[in-house]
Scaffold this active site. Structure first.
Site, PDB file in Angstrom:
ATOM      1  N   ARG A  16       0.840  -1.221   0.000  1.00 38.71           N
ATOM      2  CA  ARG A  16       0.000   0.000   0.000  1.00 38.71           C
ATOM      3  C   ARG A  16       0.868   1.261   0.000  1.00 38.71           C
ATOM      4  NH1 ARG A  16      -0.412   4.708   2.705  1.00 38.71           N
ATOM      5  NH2 ARG A  16      -0.038   3.626   4.663  1.00 38.71           N
ATOM      6  N   HIS A 210       8.984   7.322   7.914  1.00 40.70           N
ATOM      7  CA  HIS A 210       9.526   7.417   6.553  1.00 40.70           C
ATOM      8  C   HIS A 210      10.997   7.830   6.667  1.00 40.70           C
ATOM      9  CE1 HIS A 210       5.968   6.797   3.944  1.00 40.70           C
ATOM     10  NE2 HIS A 210       5.326   7.036   5.076  1.00 40.70           N
ATOM     11  N   CYS A 241       4.210   9.366   0.344  1.00 39.95           N
ATOM     12  CA  CYS A 241       2.833   9.859   0.244  1.00 39.95           C
ATOM     13  C   CYS A 241       2.781  10.877  -0.886  1.00 39.95           C
ATOM     14  CB  CYS A 241       2.395  10.498   1.555  1.00 39.95           C
ATOM     15  SG  CYS A 241       0.737  11.183   1.433  1.00 39.95           S
ATOM     16  N   ASN A 250       9.150   4.334   3.289  1.00 42.96           N
ATOM     17  CA  ASN A 250       9.126   3.951   4.708  1.00 42.96           C
ATOM     18  C   ASN A 250      10.490   3.386   5.084  1.00 42.96           C
ATOM     19  OD1 ASN A 250       6.259   3.157   3.503  1.00 42.96           O
ATOM     20  ND2 ASN A 250       5.993   3.697   5.642  1.00 42.96           N
TER      21      ASN A 250
HETATM   22  P1  HMG Z   1     -13.137  14.403  -2.482  1.00 45.98           P
HETATM   23  O1  HMG Z   1     -12.901  14.848  -3.902  1.00 45.98           O
HETATM   24  O2  HMG Z   1     -13.251  15.453  -1.425  1.00 45.98           O
HETATM   25  O3  HMG Z   1     -14.412  13.429  -2.421  1.00 45.98           O
HETATM   26  O4  HMG Z   1     -11.970  13.401  -2.119  1.00 45.98           O
HETATM   27  P2  HMG Z   1     -15.948  13.746  -2.371  1.00 45.98           P
HETATM   28  O5  HMG Z   1     -16.482  13.075  -1.154  1.00 45.98           O
HETATM   29  O6  HMG Z   1     -16.200  15.220  -2.560  1.00 45.98           O
HETATM   30  O7  HMG Z   1     -16.485  12.970  -3.656  1.00 45.98           O
HETATM   31  C1  HMG Z   1     -16.096  13.334  -4.978  1.00 45.98           C
HETATM   32  C2  HMG Z   1     -16.285  12.123  -5.898  1.00 45.98           C
HETATM   33  O8  HMG Z   1     -15.378  11.103  -5.503  1.00 45.98           O
HETATM   34  C3  HMG Z   1     -17.680  11.499  -5.838  1.00 45.98           C
HETATM   35  O9  HMG Z   1     -17.941  10.968  -7.139  1.00 45.98           O
HETATM   36  C4  HMG Z   1     -17.515  10.343  -4.880  1.00 45.98           C
HETATM   37  O10 HMG Z   1     -18.427   9.296  -5.107  1.00 45.98           O
HETATM   38  C5  HMG Z   1     -16.100   9.895  -5.229  1.00 45.98           C
HETATM   39  P3  HMG Z   1     -18.948  11.728  -8.142  1.00 45.98           P
HETATM   40  O11 HMG Z   1     -20.243  11.815  -7.377  1.00 45.98           O
HETATM   41  O12 HMG Z   1     -18.314  13.056  -8.371  1.00 45.98           O
HETATM   42  O13 HMG Z   1     -18.950  10.820  -9.319  1.00 45.98           O
HETATM   43  N1  HMG Z   1     -15.451   9.244  -4.056  1.00 45.98           N
HETATM   44  C6  HMG Z   1     -14.868   8.038  -4.083  1.00 45.98           C
HETATM   45  N2  HMG Z   1     -14.693   7.145  -5.067  1.00 45.98           N
HETATM   46  C7  HMG Z   1     -14.059   5.988  -4.738  1.00 45.98           C
HETATM   47  N3  HMG Z   1     -13.621   5.709  -3.495  1.00 45.98           N
HETATM   48  C8  HMG Z   1     -13.772   6.590  -2.486  1.00 45.98           C
HETATM   49  C9  HMG Z   1     -14.429   7.821  -2.784  1.00 45.98           C
HETATM   50  N4  HMG Z   1     -14.732   8.876  -2.018  1.00 45.98           N
HETATM   51  C10 HMG Z   1     -15.362   9.740  -2.807  1.00 45.98           C
HETATM   52  N5  HMG Z   1     -13.327   6.306  -1.265  1.00 45.98           N
HETATM   53  C11 HMG Z   1     -11.056  11.585  -0.842  1.00 45.98           C
HETATM   54  C12 HMG Z   1     -11.877  12.864  -0.803  1.00 45.98           C
HETATM   55  C13 HMG Z   1     -10.773  11.201   0.612  1.00 45.98           C
HETATM   56  C14 HMG Z   1     -11.842  10.519  -1.545  1.00 45.98           C
HETATM   57  C15 HMG Z   1      -9.732  11.881  -1.610  1.00 45.98           C
HETATM   58  O14 HMG Z   1      -9.137  13.005  -1.052  1.00 45.98           O
HETATM   59  C16 HMG Z   1      -8.762  10.728  -1.558  1.00 45.98           C
HETATM   60  O15 HMG Z   1      -9.017   9.678  -2.125  1.00 45.98           O
HETATM   61  N6  HMG Z   1      -7.591  10.906  -0.866  1.00 45.98           N
HETATM   62  C17 HMG Z   1      -6.663   9.838  -0.666  1.00 45.98           C
HETATM   63  C18 HMG Z   1      -5.270  10.350  -0.598  1.00 45.98           C
HETATM   64  C19 HMG Z   1      -4.324   9.208  -0.291  1.00 45.98           C
HETATM   65  O16 HMG Z   1      -4.592   8.053  -0.564  1.00 45.98           O
HETATM   66  N7  HMG Z   1      -3.157   9.556   0.297  1.00 45.98           N
HETATM   67  C20 HMG Z   1      -2.161   8.595   0.625  1.00 45.98           C
HETATM   68  C21 HMG Z   1      -2.520   7.720   1.800  1.00 45.98           C
HETATM   69  S1  HMG Z   1      -2.229   8.479   3.365  1.00 45.98           S
HETATM   70  C22 HMG Z   1      -0.559   8.184   3.683  1.00 45.98           C
HETATM   71  O17 HMG Z   1       0.151   7.704   2.842  1.00 45.98           O
HETATM   72  C23 HMG Z   1      -0.030   8.466   5.061  1.00 45.98           C
HETATM   73  C24 HMG Z   1       0.179   7.188   5.888  1.00 45.98           C
HETATM   74  O18 HMG Z   1       1.063   6.284   5.243  1.00 45.98           O
HETATM   75  C25 HMG Z   1       0.770   7.544   7.271  1.00 45.98           C
HETATM   76  C26 HMG Z   1       2.014   8.437   7.218  1.00 45.98           C
HETATM   77  O19 HMG Z   1       2.934   8.165   6.422  1.00 45.98           O
HETATM   78  O20 HMG Z   1       2.033   9.393   7.995  1.00 45.98           O
HETATM   79  C27 HMG Z   1      -1.150   6.460   6.138  1.00 45.98           C
HETATM   80 MG    MG Z   2       3.180   6.429   5.234  1.00 43.08          MG
END
Ligand code: HMG
Ligand code: MG
Length: 297
Positions: A16, A210, A241, A250
């Site tokens: 992931r 990380h 990220c 990481n």
């Molecule tokens: P948004 O644009 O604000 O979503 O994104 P929304 O709720 O306004 O919806 C917009 C559209 O997206 C809608 O579709 C929803 O249905 C669709 P439409 O009606 O326009 O056709 N939608 C989705 N589709 C599929 N799956 C979903 C989903 N949600 C809404 N889950 C959202 C908000 C959270 C979805 C977006 O910002 C996002 O996907 N962000 C993810 C970012 C990410 O993955 N970052 C990396 C992971 S975090 C990380 O790496 C840190 C960590 O490792 C710890 C560390 O290192 O500190 C964990």
């Molecule tokens: Mg991370």
């Protein structure tokens, strides 16, 4: 006198966190093979995918298909990130039994990462966690940007504790403390995690470092001496990220396992079999991975 635990649990996040930042799209079957090799190396906790918006993280758009291809292995828990109810619905459909919700101790980072403020994300997670638990799906929580944030700089340890509490209050069973951009030093870890140790006695906290500045293994050692026993890492040091500028991989799982082995701390991981998994994914990506231990014979 420093204290070291006898045993630690590693949460392998390579499939992931490791892959989410890679631009070369890895075919689903190769991801499944990578995860199988990780299981064979001894991992019991493997984060395999994300149910985030596929446009935000194209590499992980195949989450459902991938989970469908995974062989159930006794005692191996697969997990996936879920940012909202839409993500949970997709997760339930996939059949996964563990999810992770994720927020941050930095307001700006959280907005850039999941388009929500910190409090807003907690409010969005409340029904998500409740429904997941009702479905028998266990839930982990992440707090990103716990030491130094990519936007606001140094992060107050009290803020980290506050957000961590908010997640435990929702019903998550473990919170992972993220050094997202890899800028923290052991002193930062001592300061912030010292407070967390006081406040979260009896709760499960994982460390998620990380390695952007090469500090990750030093931070692991600091946390080990403080008594932390759950560590996230990525095979080969894959990772980053996409919404944290400058965040690299990481801590490499090989480097972590080497340290643990040399300290006589059990992790249940075979370094030799882990190397096999990392070489496999390196080949699929067509590049060398940053782990130092992986580069040794
Ligand atoms: P948004 O644009 O604000 O979503 O994104 P929304 O709720 O306004 O919806 C917009 C559209 O997206 C809608 O579709 C929803 O249905 C669709 P439409 O009606 O326009 O056709 N939608 C989705 N589709 C599929 N799956 C979903 C989903 N949600 C809404 N889950 C959202 C908000 C959270 C979805 C977006 O910002 C996002 O996907 N962000 C993810 C970012 C990410 O993955 N970052 C990396 C992971 S975090 C990380 O790496 C840190 C960590 O490792 C710890 C560390 O290192 O500190 C964990
Ligand atoms: Mg991370």
């Amino acid at each position: 006198m420093s204290y070291l635990p006898k045993q630690v649990r590693i949460v392998e996040v390579g499939p992931r966190d490791g892959l989410q930042n890679e631009s070369t799209i890895v075919p689903t079957a190769k991801k499944a093979e990578f995860i199988k090799l990780l299981g064979a190396a001894g991992f019991r906790n493997i984060e395999v995918a994300s149910f985030v918006h596929p446009k935000w993280v194209p590499q992980l758009a195949d989450a459902q298909e991938l989970i469908g291809q995974l062989e159930p292995v006794p005692n191996v828990r697969y997990s996936a990130l879920v940012p909202n109810m839409k993500g949970l619905e997709r997760a339930i459909e996939s059949g996964i039994r563990r999810i992770a919700v994720f927020t941050a101790a930095s307001e700006t980072f959280n907005k850039k990462n999941i388009n929500m403020g910190i409090q807003e994300s907690i409010d969005v997670f409340r029904p998500v966690v409740k429904r997941a638990l009702t479905e028998g799906i266990s839930v982990r929580g992440y707090v990103s940007s716990c030491f130094v944030g990519p936007y606001e700089g140094a992060v107050a340890k009290e803020k980290v504790a506050e957000v961590t509490w908010s997640l435990f209050e929702l019903g998550v069973d473990e919170v992972s403390i993220g050094g997202t951009i890899g800028a923290a030093t052991p002193q930062d870890v001592e300061k912030t995690c010292g407070l967390l140790l006081q406040e979260f006695r009896g709760h499960k906290l994982a460390m998620h470092f990380h390695d952007t500045y090469g500090m990750a293994i030093a931070n692991v050692y600091q946390a080990l001496q403080m008594g932390f026993t759950i560590f996230d890492s990525s095979a080969g040091g894959l990772g980053g990220c996409p919404y944290a500028p400058g965040a690299s991989g990481n801590v490499a799982t090989e480097d972590l396992v080497y340290l643990l082995d040399r300290l006589g701390i059990q992790s249940g991981i075979s370094l030799q079999l882990l190397r096999r998994a990392s070489h496999f994914i390196a080949q699929a990506l067509g590049r060398d991975l940053p782990s130092r231990v992986l580069k040794t014979a």
